[in-house]
Design a protein around this motif. Structure first.
Motif, short mmCIF file in Angstrom:
data_model
loop_
_atom_site.label_atom_id
_atom_site.label_comp_id
_atom_site.label_asym_id
_atom_site.label_seq_id
_atom_site.Cartn_x
_atom_site.Cartn_y
_atom_site.Cartn_z
N LEU A 64 -3.71 -48.72 -62.08
CA LEU A 64 -4.34 -47.96 -61.00
C LEU A 64 -3.85 -48.43 -59.63
N SER A 65 -3.52 -49.69 -59.52
CA SER A 65 -3.05 -50.21 -58.21
C SER A 65 -1.71 -49.60 -57.82
N MET A 66 -0.92 -49.14 -58.81
CA MET A 66 0.33 -48.47 -58.48
C MET A 66 0.05 -47.15 -57.76
N ILE A 67 -0.95 -46.40 -58.25
CA ILE A 67 -1.33 -45.15 -57.58
C ILE A 67 -1.88 -45.46 -56.19
N GLU A 68 -2.72 -46.50 -56.12
CA GLU A 68 -3.33 -46.89 -54.85
C GLU A 68 -2.26 -47.26 -53.83
N GLN A 87 -17.19 -32.87 -61.83
CA GLN A 87 -16.23 -32.44 -60.82
C GLN A 87 -16.57 -33.04 -59.46
N ALA A 88 -17.83 -32.93 -59.08
CA ALA A 88 -18.25 -33.44 -57.76
C ALA A 88 -18.01 -34.95 -57.66
N GLU A 89 -18.31 -35.67 -58.74
CA GLU A 89 -18.16 -37.12 -58.72
C GLU A 89 -16.69 -37.52 -58.60
N SER A 90 -15.81 -36.82 -59.31
CA SER A 90 -14.41 -37.25 -59.38
C SER A 90 -13.58 -36.78 -58.19
N LEU A 91 -13.90 -35.59 -57.64
CA LEU A 91 -13.05 -35.04 -56.58
C LEU A 91 -13.45 -35.54 -55.19
N GLY A 92 -14.74 -35.82 -54.98
CA GLY A 92 -15.13 -36.37 -53.70
C GLY A 92 -15.82 -35.39 -52.78
N GLU A 93 -16.25 -35.91 -51.63
CA GLU A 93 -17.13 -35.15 -50.74
C GLU A 93 -16.41 -34.13 -49.88
N VAL A 94 -15.08 -34.14 -49.87
CA VAL A 94 -14.35 -33.21 -49.00
C VAL A 94 -14.35 -31.79 -49.55
N PHE A 95 -14.79 -31.62 -50.83
CA PHE A 95 -14.72 -30.31 -51.48
C PHE A 95 -16.03 -29.53 -51.40
N ASP A 96 -15.88 -28.22 -51.19
CA ASP A 96 -16.96 -27.25 -51.44
C ASP A 96 -16.62 -26.55 -52.75
N MET A 116 -0.56 -37.95 -60.91
CA MET A 116 -1.28 -39.08 -61.49
C MET A 116 -2.79 -38.87 -61.42
N ILE A 117 -3.26 -38.27 -60.35
CA ILE A 117 -4.69 -37.97 -60.26
C ILE A 117 -5.07 -36.95 -61.33
N ASN A 118 -4.21 -35.93 -61.55
CA ASN A 118 -4.47 -34.96 -62.61
C ASN A 118 -4.45 -35.61 -63.99
N THR A 119 -3.64 -36.63 -64.15
CA THR A 119 -3.48 -37.26 -65.46
C THR A 119 -4.51 -38.36 -65.71
N VAL A 120 -4.94 -39.04 -64.66
CA VAL A 120 -5.86 -40.17 -64.83
C VAL A 120 -7.28 -39.77 -64.44
N VAL A 121 -7.48 -39.46 -63.17
CA VAL A 121 -8.83 -39.14 -62.68
C VAL A 121 -9.38 -37.89 -63.37
N ARG A 122 -8.60 -36.84 -63.38
CA ARG A 122 -9.10 -35.57 -63.92
C ARG A 122 -9.38 -35.67 -65.42
N GLN A 123 -8.52 -36.38 -66.15
CA GLN A 123 -8.73 -36.47 -67.60
C GLN A 123 -9.94 -37.34 -67.94
N TYR A 151 -12.40 -43.98 -58.36
CA TYR A 151 -12.44 -42.64 -57.76
C TYR A 151 -12.37 -42.69 -56.22
N PRO A 152 -13.24 -43.51 -55.57
CA PRO A 152 -13.19 -43.51 -54.10
C PRO A 152 -11.85 -43.99 -53.54
N ARG A 153 -11.19 -44.92 -54.24
CA ARG A 153 -9.92 -45.48 -53.75
C ARG A 153 -8.74 -44.56 -54.06
N LEU A 154 -8.93 -43.64 -55.00
CA LEU A 154 -7.83 -42.78 -55.43
C LEU A 154 -8.07 -41.34 -54.99
#
Length: 610
Positions: A595-599, A503-512, A464-471, A291-294
């Motif tokens: 995952l390294s391809m997305i990275e 949601q908070a864990e996967s999307l990160g600290e930039v979101f309100d 890819m984030i919608n397909t991997v991280v979000r799912q 999550y943090p790297r993506l």
């Protein structure tokens, strides 16, 4: 099965309500390859045949499976397969016709009546799986060794016998089969009809769900915000219904799982996917660790591009400010995807061609039509049908590439026959995601400027984030939901809290997070229709990224191996299918490769900012 990514443009909704308008002539389904009409003599004939065939099958085999020779068991399998084809053909026709206009009560009634009849006709067949699983292991192994044609069905038998420890008495299994139409099926239908009937007021316009979700990708930030608030208001107004649907389905599942001695709520899905729990756990852990790297890193970049210190949820799928807003005609979309397929293999383009020329695609947005997109395999003696809601966005082109990949896979796998053609969900996304990747790489090669390349890369990373991280976040939400429901009834606020934790864990600290966003679990159909389905998207994306890396490295036999993989359908385990490529999904490094391809794409985007 419907794709989650309902990213469409509603500004041309009325202009295109008959399937034409700004995009040229959009194709519509010709369902006559299934049946001419709901009153056709062929459909009535098949329904009558099905009733008789099921009764005769039960009469000939019930209580006798353990007395059959190998040749006689093979004959039984062939008869069962024929029944499967006719039942599948009727329900495919009823279901596809309903999805064209879900608000048509006659179509809904026809589908429900057909489901009731087929459930009643097939109830006598429940004995088959139960008796088959009681066959002695050595006896069955002997028959398979004796008869090669019977041995061909071993993967089907293996999947059936995986349920052996979880089988109930014959009487209970028949009861569950009969009762399903007023249980899970009824709650699914309530959810679908409630969703189809929702109306959202956005700045004075009354829109349906599809149209409102589409505004979340609008260039105008105020429209995205207005759409988010409209979604939140309507979901909140209906939240008790959605909470009741989830509470009931999760409790029903818990009861059945308990009776079946399933160790976890996820076990049934893993068994049907023919995948080991530890493989799914390895995937889940690899993605969460990334999550943090993506997602965290990408959304921080996106905030900078949008000129924002903090992102709101309505900014997550915002177009990039450097992105050109343009409408892609249907002809251009078809050419883009077909050229990408042909560049990889002329055979792949030939397989895709009939979808465009023979009424196998329904593309236009029309009142009452089901939202999203899917490819339905129907039955192996007919052909698949693809549904889109095409509104001319560049991402709609990728949706076409995705669903067409499913269609090509289904056509190739049909050669296995009805029982062996169907792939587990974990492998079902292979050709679709690969088709998207081919189309993306074709567009990337054609990028004329650094800016164009940046837009394409960012769009692909978002997908890819919608397909991997979000799912995977969705999967974690479901795990938490079912665990919490096992402890008691859940209030809407309880479910909202579980949703927000992932949601908070996967999307990160930039979101309100606007308070209304807590209800957005309510509209996702997979939670209702197919519990724990969602990890299959991440599995498929990771698998394809690893496969594409092998292709990009120049394996000279890649195309031949790839077509063999698709033709195999459900006849091989994922370990057998991946072995020719030197890949192994049980190795945690396999998921890191994907995952390294997305990275790597995020690395390139960050470098462009330097």
């Amino acid at each position: 099965l419907m794709d989650q990514f309902m990213r469409k443009d509603t500004r041309v909704f009325e202009a295109n309500s008959q399937g034409g308008g700004a995009f040229g002539d959009l194709p519509a389904w010709d369902l006559s390859d299934l049946y001419k009409s709901q009153d056709s003599t062929e459909l009535h004939r098949d329904m009558g045949w099905l009733e008789t065939a099921c009764a005769e099958f039960a009469n000939d085999y019930e209580g006798k499976l353990d007395t059959l020779t190998a040749a006689e068991l093979l004959a039984a399998v062939h008869r069962y397969e024929a029944i499967d084809i006719i039942a599948g053909r009727i329900m495919s026709y009823a279901g596809l016709r309903y999805y064209q206009v879900t608000t048509d009560s006659d179509r809904a009634k026809f589908m429900a009546d057909a489901q009731d009849k087929i459930t009643a006709y097939t109830t006598p067949l429940v004995f088959y799986g139960l008796e088959f699983n009681r066959l002695d292991d050595a006896h069955l192994a002997g028959m398979l060794a004796e008869n090669a044609d019977l041995a061909r069905y071993k993967p089907v038998f293996d999947r059936m016998r995986a349920m052996k420890p979880h089988q109930l008495s014959d009487e209970l299994e028949k009861f569950l089969h009969d009762q399903s139409t007023v249980g899970t099926t009824a709650w699914n239908r309530l959810f679908d009809e409630t969703m189809a009937g929702l109306e959202f007021d956005v700045d004075g316009d009354t829109l349906n769900l599809e149209a409102t979700l589409n505004l979340l990708t609008d260039q105008d930030r105020s429209k995205r915000e207005a759409a988010t608030h409209a979604l939140a208001d309507v979901f909140q107004a209906n939240i008790k219904t959605f909470a009741r649907v989830h509470n009931t389905l999760a409790k029903e599942k818990e009861i059945e799982d308990r009776w079946r001695k399933m160790p976890t709520p996820q076990t049934g899905r893993h068994l049907s996917n023919h995948v080991e729990p530890e493989v799914v756990e390895a995937l889940r852990n690899a993605v969460v660790a990334a999550y943090p790297r993506l997602s965290h890193r990408y959304y921080a970049l996106k905030a900078k591009w949008l000129g924002l210190d903090r992102m709101q949820t309505w900014d997550r799928n915002a177009p990039l400010p450097m992105e050109m807003t343009r409408t892609v005609s249907w002809d251009e979309a078809e050419k883009t995807v077909m050229d990408a397929y042909a560049d990889f293999s002329p055979e792949m383009a030939e397989l895709a061609k009939p979808f465009f020329t023979k009424g196998w695609i329904d593309a236009g947005v029309k009142p009452g039509k089901a939202p999203g997109a899917f490819a339905h395999p129907t039955v192996t003696t007919v052909h698949p049908y693809v549904m889109l809601n095409y509104l001319g966005k560049p991402r709609d082109v990728m949706t076409l590439a995705h669903e067409l990949g499913h269609g090509v896979h289904q056509v190739l796998a049909a050669g296995q026959g009805e029982l062996l053609s169907s792939t587990p969900l974990t492998l079902a996304e292979t050709a679709s995601v690969f088709g998207e990747m081919l189309t993306f790489q074709k567009l990337l090669e054609g990028a004329k400027t650094q800016q164009e390349r940046k837009i394409l890369l960012a769009g692909k990373v978002e997908d890819m984030i919608n397909t991997v991280v979000r799912q995977i976040a969705f999967y974690d939400f479901e795990c938490k939901l079912h665990a919490a429901r096992a402890q008691g009834e859940l209030t809407p606020d309880d479910i909202n809290a579980l949703w927000m934790s992932v949601q908070a864990e996967s999307l990160g600290e930039v979101f309100d997070y606007t308070p209304g966003y807590a209800t957005f679990w309510a509209y996702i159909p997979h939670f209702v229709h197919s519990p724990f389905y969602v990890y299959a998207y991440a599995f498929g994306d990771g698998l394809v990224n690893a496969l594409y890396a092998v292709y990009a490295e120049g394996d000279p036999d890649f195309k031949e191996k790839y077509f063999d993989m698709l033709r195999a359908g459900g006849s091989k385990h994922h370990s057998e299918l991946l072995a020719p490529f030197g890949l192994d999904a049980s190795d945690p490094k396999f998921w890191d490769k994907g995952l390294s391809m997305i990275e790597g794409m995020i690395d390139e985007l960050e470098a462009m900012e330097a």
